[in-house]
Design a protein around this motif. Structure first.
Motif, PDB file in Angstrom:
ATOM      1  N   GLU A  21     -31.381  12.316  24.816  1.00 57.32           N
ATOM      2  CA  GLU A  21     -32.478  12.008  25.728  1.00 57.32           C
ATOM      3  C   GLU A  21     -32.866  13.120  26.688  1.00 57.32           C
ATOM      4  OE1 GLU A  21     -32.114   8.116  27.462  1.00 57.32           O
ATOM      5  OE2 GLU A  21     -30.997   7.410  25.712  1.00 57.32           O
ATOM      6  N   ILE A  49     -24.707   4.445  16.207  1.00 56.75           N
ATOM      7  CA  ILE A  49     -23.727   3.696  17.012  1.00 56.75           C
ATOM      8  C   ILE A  49     -22.304   3.893  16.499  1.00 56.75           C
ATOM      9  CG2 ILE A  49     -23.042   1.376  17.797  1.00 56.75           C
ATOM     10  CD1 ILE A  49     -25.762   2.369  18.935  1.00 56.75           C
ATOM     11  N   GLU A  68     -18.390  -1.194  27.054  1.00 62.51           N
ATOM     12  CA  GLU A  68     -18.857  -0.819  25.711  1.00 62.51           C
ATOM     13  C   GLU A  68     -20.298  -0.325  25.786  1.00 62.51           C
ATOM     14  OE1 GLU A  68     -16.419  -4.485  23.505  1.00 62.51           O
ATOM     15  OE2 GLU A  68     -18.599  -4.493  23.509  1.00 62.51           O
ATOM     16  N   GLY A  69     -21.127  -1.123  26.458  1.00 64.36           N
ATOM     17  CA  GLY A  69     -22.545  -0.786  26.571  1.00 64.36           C
ATOM     18  C   GLY A  69     -22.758   0.502  27.347  1.00 64.36           C
ATOM     19  N   TYR A  79     -31.016  -1.061  34.520  1.00 67.83           N
ATOM     20  CA  TYR A  79     -30.079   0.060  34.718  1.00 67.83           C
ATOM     21  C   TYR A  79     -30.453   0.907  35.927  1.00 67.83           C
ATOM     22  CZ  TYR A  79     -30.687  -1.513  30.002  1.00 67.83           C
ATOM     23  OH  TYR A  79     -30.939  -2.316  28.925  1.00 67.83           O
ATOM     24  N   ARG A  85     -26.353  -1.398   9.288  1.00 69.61           N
ATOM     25  CA  ARG A  85     -27.045  -0.438  10.159  1.00 69.61           C
ATOM     26  C   ARG A  85     -28.470  -0.183   9.659  1.00 69.61           C
ATOM     27  NH1 ARG A  85     -23.287   2.688  13.375  1.00 69.61           N
ATOM     28  NH2 ARG A  85     -21.259   1.724  13.156  1.00 69.61           N
ATOM     29  N   TRP A  92     -27.891   8.982  26.111  1.00 65.93           N
ATOM     30  CA  TRP A  92     -28.423   9.954  27.077  1.00 65.93           C
ATOM     31  C   TRP A  92     -27.988  11.363  26.682  1.00 65.93           C
ATOM     32  CZ3 TRP A  92     -26.436   7.724  32.487  1.00 65.93           C
ATOM     33  CH2 TRP A  92     -27.103   6.542  32.778  1.00 65.93           C
ATOM     34  N   GLN A 109     -19.801  -4.613  29.539  1.00 62.79           N
ATOM     35  CA  GLN A 109     -20.414  -3.579  30.371  1.00 62.79           C
ATOM     36  C   GLN A 109     -19.901  -2.181  29.997  1.00 62.79           C
ATOM     37  OE1 GLN A 109     -22.639  -3.594  33.415  1.00 62.79           O
ATOM     38  NE2 GLN A 109     -23.267  -5.131  31.970  1.00 62.79           N
ATOM     39  N   ILE A 137     -22.052   3.442  25.076  1.00 65.07           N
ATOM     40  CA  ILE A 137     -23.104   3.648  24.072  1.00 65.07           C
ATOM     41  C   ILE A 137     -24.368   4.197  24.735  1.00 65.07           C
ATOM     42  CG2 ILE A 137     -24.669   2.414  22.493  1.00 65.07           C
ATOM     43  CD1 ILE A 137     -22.202   0.683  21.690  1.00 65.07           C
ATOM     44  N   GLN A 138     -24.718   3.642  25.887  1.00 68.51           N
ATOM     45  CA  GLN A 138     -25.914   4.137  26.576  1.00 68.51           C
ATOM     46  C   GLN A 138     -25.735   5.589  27.015  1.00 68.51           C
ATOM     47  OE1 GLN A 138     -27.094   2.781  30.667  1.00 68.51           O
ATOM     48  NE2 GLN A 138     -28.817   1.889  29.563  1.00 68.51           N
ATOM     49  N   GLN A 194     -26.489  -8.358  26.478  1.00 64.32           N
ATOM     50  CA  GLN A 194     -26.362  -8.191  27.926  1.00 64.32           C
ATOM     51  C   GLN A 194     -27.620  -8.773  28.551  1.00 64.32           C
ATOM     52  OE1 GLN A 194     -24.909  -4.377  29.418  1.00 64.32           O
ATOM     53  NE2 GLN A 194     -23.338  -4.381  27.839  1.00 64.32           N
ATOM     54  N   ARG A 209     -31.107  -1.348  24.551  1.00 64.39           N
ATOM     55  CA  ARG A 209     -30.859  -0.330  25.565  1.00 64.39           C
ATOM     56  C   ARG A 209     -29.560  -0.583  26.316  1.00 64.39           C
ATOM     57  NH1 ARG A 209     -31.363   4.897  26.536  1.00 64.39           N
ATOM     58  NH2 ARG A 209     -32.346   5.452  28.495  1.00 64.39           N
ATOM     59  N   CYS A 210     -29.079  -1.845  26.275  1.00 66.78           N
ATOM     60  CA  CYS A 210     -27.832  -2.154  26.994  1.00 66.78           C
ATOM     61  C   CYS A 210     -26.612  -1.633  26.239  1.00 66.78           C
ATOM     62  CB  CYS A 210     -27.695  -3.656  27.187  1.00 66.78           C
ATOM     63  SG  CYS A 210     -29.000  -4.411  28.174  1.00 66.78           S
ATOM     64  N   GLY A 211     -26.780  -1.267  24.979  1.00 67.79           N
ATOM     65  CA  GLY A 211     -25.638  -0.770  24.203  1.00 67.79           C
ATOM     66  C   GLY A 211     -24.770  -1.874  23.628  1.00 67.79           C
ATOM     67  N   THR A 212     -25.387  -2.992  23.248  1.00 62.47           N
ATOM     68  CA  THR A 212     -24.590  -4.089  22.686  1.00 62.47           C
ATOM     69  C   THR A 212     -24.515  -4.024  21.156  1.00 62.47           C
ATOM     70  OG1 THR A 212     -26.513  -5.541  22.642  1.00 62.47           O
ATOM     71  CG2 THR A 212     -25.125  -5.674  24.583  1.00 62.47           C
ATOM     72  N   HIS A 235     -34.974   5.195  32.384  1.00 62.90           N
ATOM     73  CA  HIS A 235     -34.251   3.924  32.293  1.00 62.90           C
ATOM     74  C   HIS A 235     -34.501   3.316  30.910  1.00 62.90           C
ATOM     75  CE1 HIS A 235     -34.912   4.580  36.579  1.00 62.90           C
ATOM     76  NE2 HIS A 235     -33.830   3.868  36.791  1.00 62.90           N
ATOM     77  N   ILE A 261     -34.099   7.175  21.518  1.00 69.86           N
ATOM     78  CA  ILE A 261     -32.777   6.748  21.999  1.00 69.86           C
ATOM     79  C   ILE A 261     -31.949   6.319  20.785  1.00 69.86           C
ATOM     80  CG2 ILE A 261     -33.682   6.036  24.248  1.00 69.86           C
ATOM     81  CD1 ILE A 261     -33.458   3.105  23.312  1.00 69.86           C
ATOM     82  N   PHE A 262     -30.676   5.996  21.032  1.00 70.32           N
ATOM     83  CA  PHE A 262     -29.789   5.585  19.931  1.00 70.32           C
ATOM     84  C   PHE A 262     -30.381   4.409  19.145  1.00 70.32           C
ATOM     85  CE2 PHE A 262     -25.018   6.810  20.398  1.00 70.32           C
ATOM     86  CZ  PHE A 262     -25.355   8.147  20.308  1.00 70.32           C
TER      87      PHE A 262
END
Lengths: 157, 741
Positions: free
Chosen positions: B659, B684, B646-647, B400, A128, B655, B644, B650-651, A100, A137-140, B345, B678-679
């Motif tokens: 978080e 995932i 998917e992300g 974000y 992994r 949280w 967007q 996951i984000q 992203q 951080r974007c979750g890609t 963020h 964070i993850f």
């Protein structure tokens, strides 16, 4: 105090005049004007600054440049073929649109390259584990996992 | 990377004269409260065209056959550059690679407020669509006049107008003869029929991803200028602490390469030739500088109770029917309270800016989400004229929301003015970003509802407690971190944007008697906009509570939701999710949970399912898979929408599971990725996104739609897996949660 050093980056020797305590990251970004390795935390926690050091994915943000002797350093830029074509891992990331904001992409591509060099057919757990050090951080991550699977498949059809 | 301001054509200067008088932050002020207030879509110009109707505000014809599009939005990783190029290429019948998109820059692009609130497609891309279609009309007219032929005998293709019968053709540039299209876009505008689309609605790959993969310069962090110097700032651990002493001479002795130490009130910045010298200076100064401690912080362990006790301003968001009858005996009454801590963020790249002060003009390169509002705030802070500040938007690490981008730009501006003639590159450290970015507010939510005997909700009462969800600069210097600590400080305005706190606080379900109240406090930590604002916490609470109500009513959770929905599109996403997950078989200690919301109650529809495994021995949760069904109206780029979503899932899962900004009595203690985990890859889940495309509907902003539903889907899944209701975030099975009776 500055010293004259020679480091091998992307298969070429580069003489640099720097304080040997300078972390490799700043030498690559500022002296060599490379953009691949990124500053993310300066604490070896996020992986944004990864480079290949003798083929192994290594964070460059704390590594003093003076401690690098004869090791070869390869950055994201060095993965591209001399004719400009992308490496299989780079290509897989582009084809899977595995980004992203893309700020973590350097650490991802470098780590995936090192992983596939060691393990040609990594399973899900190995992927992994191999990528665990690099944060996105974007979750890609799900796309990144797909890209690594694609690159592995193309290398060993 | 960017052209100089000198290449601005005369016609752009004319348009820009009118562009300066816009209100700041309009993208926030027009937020509708309820679904009934529909925007006047069909009968007026769309999006940002209303403020700036001139064609050449959005589009310039270049001599080499290309088109340059101007957007006031910034690329944040959401792929807006590609989406905007798609709509422009479509209306002008051009190849995508002939369309260049110029991102937010003062004096060059339209003023579009902030790149925020999932508004870039609705406001900017739609403005570009109409401007490009109007340009096509105009170009056809010009050609028709030249040839003295009716426009319907002409064609537009690849930057040229041709006669359908002959080989004669004009390029756009030839038709304009050195001029640009200065006309206003006027309705009606003939848009291209959707059946003829070549680019829109297709998963066009983003071209910037290849540039990233090659390590080409993309980010503000990658900017280099001849003679550029490097800077770092030194901040105390505690917000509000005052600088008592700093030994400038001792620094110079330790790091001889220091060019200048800037002390302005409580602001301390250091400039050096080499970046590593700036880093060493920062480390030295952190040890050496003495700070007066600030006001103590409350007990973090009791934050959920504390934020309810702070004096608050109350606003009724929605009231309908009669709540007094909630106490009647019939049916059953349910109550629950929920909590969400402060979130970060947490951009992977800490904020960065380059500034140059030269010949009485300040230039700033920034990843701020709003170049014009930043300029307004800087003007006040620095005492400069508007024309003396030039702000260029350059992509940064994903933000974000309102992270340190504006603050680092203001810091850099101060340093550049203290060191004129050189480009000053200021890179915030990880500690600066973690410790000083404005967080997403902690929130508390209390819900109470009555079910009748048939299992329908008759009464709903909901209270939320929140701090502001936007303290963006928006012309207010006091919202810039550094402005509060300089010698002549500006105070932070109180309040900020309150609408974000009650975003999605009204359930999207049909409930006859309902009251929603929002209580605004001013909390202990600095806060601002974080992806989806209050919607994350409100949807988490509402959708968790819906799950509790469904169970109480003895209904299937999705059927229960469907029974309370009367919007076909809402029902369609829920039904599709039902279909997708119907055949999932749960193993031992696994559970599946669901949630739904319509973002802002007027935008994208999104239903999420999560399948989790709970290890009851270690009290850990592994998210196995998440599904999302999303309806964002007309889809410009399906792969962008998927990415967007998917992300977002996951984000939001990160949280929800991991978080929380931690703090002691003196200062925030989340200062790096160990103290604010964070993850990582081992966390995932597999993700799957299904789009319901509605090409004839208005396109809706979608980048934030999954945040809320994901949280509730996860807690609902955990309840099914192990019987614990999680009402306090982050999910902690050891200390929190109630066991099923």
């Amino acid at each position: 105090m500055k010293a004259r050093l020679v480091i091998e980056v992307n298969r070429k020797p580069y003489p640099v005049e720097v304080d040997p305590n300078t972390p490799l990251l700043y030498v690559l970004r500022n002296n060599l004007q490379l953009n691949g390795p990124k500053y993310g935390c300066g604490l070896e926690q996020c992986g944004a600054c990864m480079v290949l050091l003798d083929g192994k994915a290594t964070p460059s943000c704390l590594l003093p440049v003076g401690t690098i002797k004869k090791q070869s350093i390869v950055t994201l830029e060095g993965l591209t073929q001399p004719n400009g074509s992308l490496s299989p891992v780079q290509r897989a990331f582009v084809e899977q649109q595995a980004a992203q904001c893309g700020y973590c992409l350097n650490g991802m591509v470098i780590s995936a390259t090192a992983l596939l060099a060691e393990n040609k057919q990594p399973d899900d757990i190995a992927i992994r584990q191999g990528m665990e050090r690099v944060l996105c951080r974007c979750g890609t991550q799900s796309r990144i996992i797909r890209a690594i699977r694609q690159a592995a498949k193309e290398a060993n059809p | 990377m960017k052209e100089t301001a000198d290449s601005i054509t005369q016609s752009r200067r004319n348009f820009l004269k009118t562009a300066g008088c816009l209100t700041i932050g309009f993208s926030f002020s027009c937020q509708p409260l309820s679904a009934s207030e529909k925007p006047p879509w069909q009968d007026s110009l769309p999006g940002s065209l209303r403020q700036q109707p001139q064609i050449n505000a959005w589009l310039e014809v270049l001599d080499d056959g290309r088109i340059r599009i101007f957007t006031g939005k910034l690329e944040l990783g959401q792929g807006i550059r590609t989406a905007i190029a798609q709509v422009a290429a479509e209306e002008l019948d051009m190849d995508l690679n002939k369309v260049e998109v110029h991102l937010a820059e003062t004096g060059r692009t339209p003023h579009e407020g902030y790149t925020a609130g999932s508004g870039s497609i609705e406001n900017s891309a739609m403005a570009v669509r109409y401007a490009a279609a109007a340009a096509r009309q105009k170009l056809l007219e010009l050609a028709a006049n030249r040839w003295d032929k009716p426009a319907d005998q002409l064609n537009v293709a690849n930057g040229k107008v041709q006669q359908k019968t002959g080989a004669e053709q004009f390029t756009f540039a030839q038709l304009l003869n050195g001029k640009q299209l200065e006309d206003d876009v006027r309705l009606p505008v003939a848009l291209k029929p959707k059946s003829d689309y070549r680019w829109v609605g297709k998963p066009i790959p983003r071209t910037d991803i290849e540039r990233m993969a090659r390590g080409e310069p993309v980010y503000v962090q990658d900017l280099r200028f001849p003679g550029m110097v490097h800077a770092r700032v030194v901040r105390p651990l505690a917000q509000g602490a005052k600088l008592r002493s700093f030994d400038v001479a001792a620094l110079k002795k330790t790091v001889p390469g220091v060019l200048k130490t800037v002390i302005n009130g409580n602001f301390l910045g250091i400039l050096a030739t080499e970046e590593y010298e700036a880093v060493q200076s920062q480390l030295f100064a952190r040890e050496q500088a003495r700070w007066e401690t600030a006001k103590p912080l409350p007990d973090e362990k009791k934050l959920a109770e504390y934020i309810k006790k702070i004096p608050a301003k109350t606003r009724t968001v929605k009231e309908s029917g009669d709540l007094k009858t909630i106490q009647q005996q019939e049916g059953s009454l349910l109550k629950a309270s929920y909590f969400k801590p402060y979130h970060m963020h947490g951009s992977i790249g800490p904020s960065c800016a380059v500034a140059l002060y030269q010949e009485n003009k300040l230039h700033i390169w920034t990843h701020s989400q709003g170049v014009y509002p930043l300029r307004e705030a800087l003007k006040e802070m620095l005492g400069l004229e508007t024309d003396a500040i030039h702000v260029v938007g350059v992509p940064g690490s994903g933000c974000y929301g309102h992270n340190g981008a504006d603050d680092v730009a203001a810091d850099a501006a101060l340093l550049a003015m203290a060191y004129p003639g050189k480009h000053v590159r200021l890179q915030w450290s990880r500690d600066d970003e973690h410790g000083w970015e404005p967080y997403g507010s902690a929130m508390r939510m209390e819900a109470e509802a009555r079910l009748d005997r048939s299992g329908k909700i008759t009464h709903w009462r909901y209270d939320l407690w929140t701090d502001s969800h936007s303290t963006r600069p928006g012309g207010e210097p006091g919202n810039l971190l550094v402005a509060r600590s300089i010698e002549k400080p500006f105070s932070a305005p109180s309040g900020g944007y309150s609408g974000g706190g009650y975003r999605n606080s009204e359930p999207y379900y049909t409930i006859p008697n309902l009251k929603v109240d929002a209580h605004f406090f001013e909390g202990p930590l600095r806060v601002s906009a974080l992806r989806s604002l209050g919607a994350y916490a409100n949807v988490f609470a509402i959708e968790s509570f819906m799950d509790e109500l469904a169970e109480k009513a003895g209904k299937d959770p999705l059927e229960f939701r469907l029974a309370h929905l009367d919007d076909e599109r809402a029902m369609a996403v829920v039904k599709k999710l039902q279909e997708l997950t119907r055949s999932e078989k749960m193993a031992a200690n696994e559970g599946i949970g669901f949630a739904f919301s319509r973002y802002k109650n007027v935008a994208t529809y999104c239903a999420v399912a999560a399948r989790v495994f709970v290890d009851t021995k270690t009290c850990t949760v592994q998210v196995r898979k998440m599904w999302s069904v999303i309806d964002a109206g007309e889809v410009i780029n399906p792969d962008g929408l998927k990415n967007q979503t998917e992300g977002g899932m996951i984000q939001s899962a990160s949280w929800t599971l991991k978080e929380q900004v931690t703090f002691g009595r003196e200062h925030v203690s989340s200062r790096d990725w160990r103290s604010y985990p964070i993850f990582r890859f081992s966390d995932i889940p597999e993700v799957e996104v299904v789009i319901i495309d509605r090409p004839t509907e208005k396109p809706l902003g979608a980048g934030e739609a999954a945040q809320g539903p994901t949280a509730a889907a996860l807690t609902n899944a955990i309840y099914r897996a192990c019987g614990k209701r999680i009402r306090d975030l982050p999910i902690n099975l050891e200390v929190r949660g109630e066991t099923r009776e």
